[in-house]
Design an enzyme around this catalytic site. Structure first.
Site, PDB file in Angstrom:
ATOM      1  CG  ASP A  82      -1.963   0.972   1.322  1.00  0.00           C
ATOM      2  OD1 ASP A  82      -2.445   1.372   0.251  1.00  0.00           O
ATOM      3  OD2 ASP A  82      -2.356   1.365   2.446  1.00  0.00           O
ATOM      4  CG  HIS A 180      -5.149   7.661   4.272  1.00  0.00           C
ATOM      5  ND1 HIS A 180      -4.516   8.376   3.288  1.00  0.00           N
ATOM      6  CD2 HIS A 180      -5.473   6.467   3.718  1.00  0.00           C
ATOM      7  CE1 HIS A 180      -4.434   7.633   2.188  1.00  0.00           C
ATOM      8  NE2 HIS A 180      -5.016   6.475   2.421  1.00  0.00           N
ATOM      9  CG  HIS A 208      -6.783   4.589  -0.609  1.00  0.00           C
ATOM     10  ND1 HIS A 208      -5.525   4.305  -0.139  1.00  0.00           N
ATOM     11  CD2 HIS A 208      -6.876   3.980  -1.807  1.00  0.00           C
ATOM     12  CE1 HIS A 208      -4.877   3.572  -1.028  1.00  0.00           C
ATOM     13  NE2 HIS A 208      -5.675   3.357  -2.058  1.00  0.00           N
ATOM     14  N   GLY A 209      -9.221   5.206   2.883  1.00  0.00           N
ATOM     15  CA  GLY A 209      -9.758   5.991   4.003  1.00  0.00           C
ATOM     16  C   GLY A 209     -11.160   5.586   4.407  1.00  0.00           C
ATOM     17  CB  SER A 211     -11.113   3.974   9.298  1.00  0.00           C
ATOM     18  OG  SER A 211     -10.426   2.768   9.145  1.00  0.00           O
ATOM     19  CG  ASN A 230      -7.234   0.513   0.607  1.00  0.00           C
ATOM     20  OD1 ASN A 230      -7.566  -0.492   0.000  1.00  0.00           O
ATOM     21  ND2 ASN A 230      -6.164   1.213   0.289  1.00  0.00           N
ATOM     22  CB  ALA A 232      -5.453   1.456   7.941  1.00  0.00           C
ATOM     23  CB  THR A 233      -7.850   4.365  11.296  1.00  0.00           C
ATOM     24  OG1 THR A 233      -6.911   4.979  10.412  1.00  0.00           O
ATOM     25  CG2 THR A 233      -7.814   5.057  12.630  1.00  0.00           C
TER      26      THR A 233
HETATM   27  P1  13P Z   1      -8.099   4.354   7.013  1.00  0.00           P
HETATM   28  O1  13P Z   1      -6.986   4.385   8.001  1.00  0.00           O
HETATM   29  O2  13P Z   1      -8.887   5.608   7.034  1.00  0.00           O
HETATM   30  O3  13P Z   1      -8.954   3.156   7.160  1.00  0.00           O
HETATM   31  O4  13P Z   1      -7.452   4.302   5.556  1.00  0.00           O
HETATM   32  C1  13P Z   1      -6.885   3.116   5.106  1.00  0.00           C
HETATM   33  C2  13P Z   1      -6.291   3.251   3.761  1.00  0.00           C
HETATM   34  O5  13P Z   1      -6.825   3.901   2.895  1.00  0.00           O
HETATM   35  C3  13P Z   1      -5.051   2.534   3.502  1.00  0.00           C
HETATM   36  O6  13P Z   1      -4.483   2.889   2.286  1.00  0.00           O
END
Ligand code: 13P
Length: 288
Positions: A82, A180, A208-209, A211, A230, A232-233
């Protein structure tokens, strides 16, 4: 199952107006949480690492754990890099068995960005690895990367088409209102922009982003053409909350207890996101 191509998963999801969930992992326990959650719901999944995670854990360890996890379960798992700004790191990922990569040339002007992405596409395609690119700038914090609100910019549909044509990328990350990290207020996604980009480009789109984006907005984005989501957070927050809870006990010093609790917490979020992406049972499609 051996690791599979991300593109195969994403294309099939896109045809069925589903999206493949892509989770950012950091260590053994987060990889286990993702794979166990996906296996429980029989969903395909993309496991992805950032440059910061490779620096922390080591590319060989991450790749080896994911490959072992993939052998253990009968679901399709792709291993993706990523937001990678470096050609050389992408070469190492491919040597270590990654099945797709994202080259991030956001810091460059258009022509330089295209030249970098094209060089990665040429090299990666020669060995059957797919490439994700990004046009527009997704704001927020990820890893050591911080793009503040003023510098973030939405993807311009015509530019998206030109970027895909100029580079030959396989999937396109677009900036349509997400960022993100967590949001201060409720994020407002520009659905009209998704429709316009989707009508112009012929590669699947990546969100992306995700979360903190309300479920209904994610579902709508998927219906309109987002085929990889995607996250992550939203895995990190319950992980640290679970660890804090266990170590409230000042006597607690066993990593298996606090990391085990963290893994359980992450697995639950993974399952919720898989349901949101509508891929429960979808793994069976790839075993035919
Ligand atoms: P988040 O941390 O907002 O979930 O974003 C994850 C992401 O887009 C990883 O590339």
């Amino acid at each position: 199952m051996p690791l599979v191509s991300s593109l195969e998963l994403i294309r099939k999801a896109s045809q069925e107006k589903k999206a493949i969930p892509a989770f950012n992992i950091h260590n053994l326990e987060t990889i286990q949480a993702v794979v166990e959650g996906a296996a429980e719901l029989d969903s395909p999944v993309i496991i992805q690492s950032t440059p910061g995670t490779l620096k922390h854990a080591g590319i060989e360890y991450i790749a080896a754990i994911v490959k072992e996890a993939s052998k253990k379960y009968n679901i399709p798992i792709a291993l993706h890099m990523d937001h990678c700004p470096s050609f050389d790191t992408i070469v190492s990922c491919i040597k270590n068995g990654y099945t797709s990569v994202m080259i991030d040339g956001a810091q460059y002007e258009y022509d330089e960005n295209v030249a970098l992405v094209k060089s990665v596409v040429k090299m990666a395609h020669a060995v059957g690895v797919q490439v994700e690119g990004e046009i527009g700038k997704i704001g927020g914090v990820e890893d050591d990367m911080f793009i503040n609100e003023a510098d973030a910019s939405f993807t311009v549909p015509d530019e998206a088409k030109k970027f895909v044509d100029d580079t030959g990328i396989d999937t396109l990350a677009v900036a349509i209102g997400t960022a993100h990290g967590m949001y201060k207020g409720e994020p407002k996604l520009d659905f009209e922009r998704i429709i316009e980009i989707e009508s112009l480009v012929d590669v699947p789109l990546v969100l992306h982003g995700a979360s903190g984006v309300p479920d209904e907005s994610v579902k709508k984005a998927i219906k309109l053409g987002m085929a990889k989501i995607n996250i992550a957070t939203e895995l990190k927050n319950p992980m640290v909350a679970a660890i804090r809870e266990v170590i409230k006990n000042p006597e607690e010093n066993d990593p298996r207890n606090y990391m085990g609790a963290a893994r359980d917490a992450v697995r639950e979020v993974v399952k919720n996101k898989i349901r949101l992406c509508n891929t429960v049972g979808f793994a069976a499609e790839f075993r035919k």
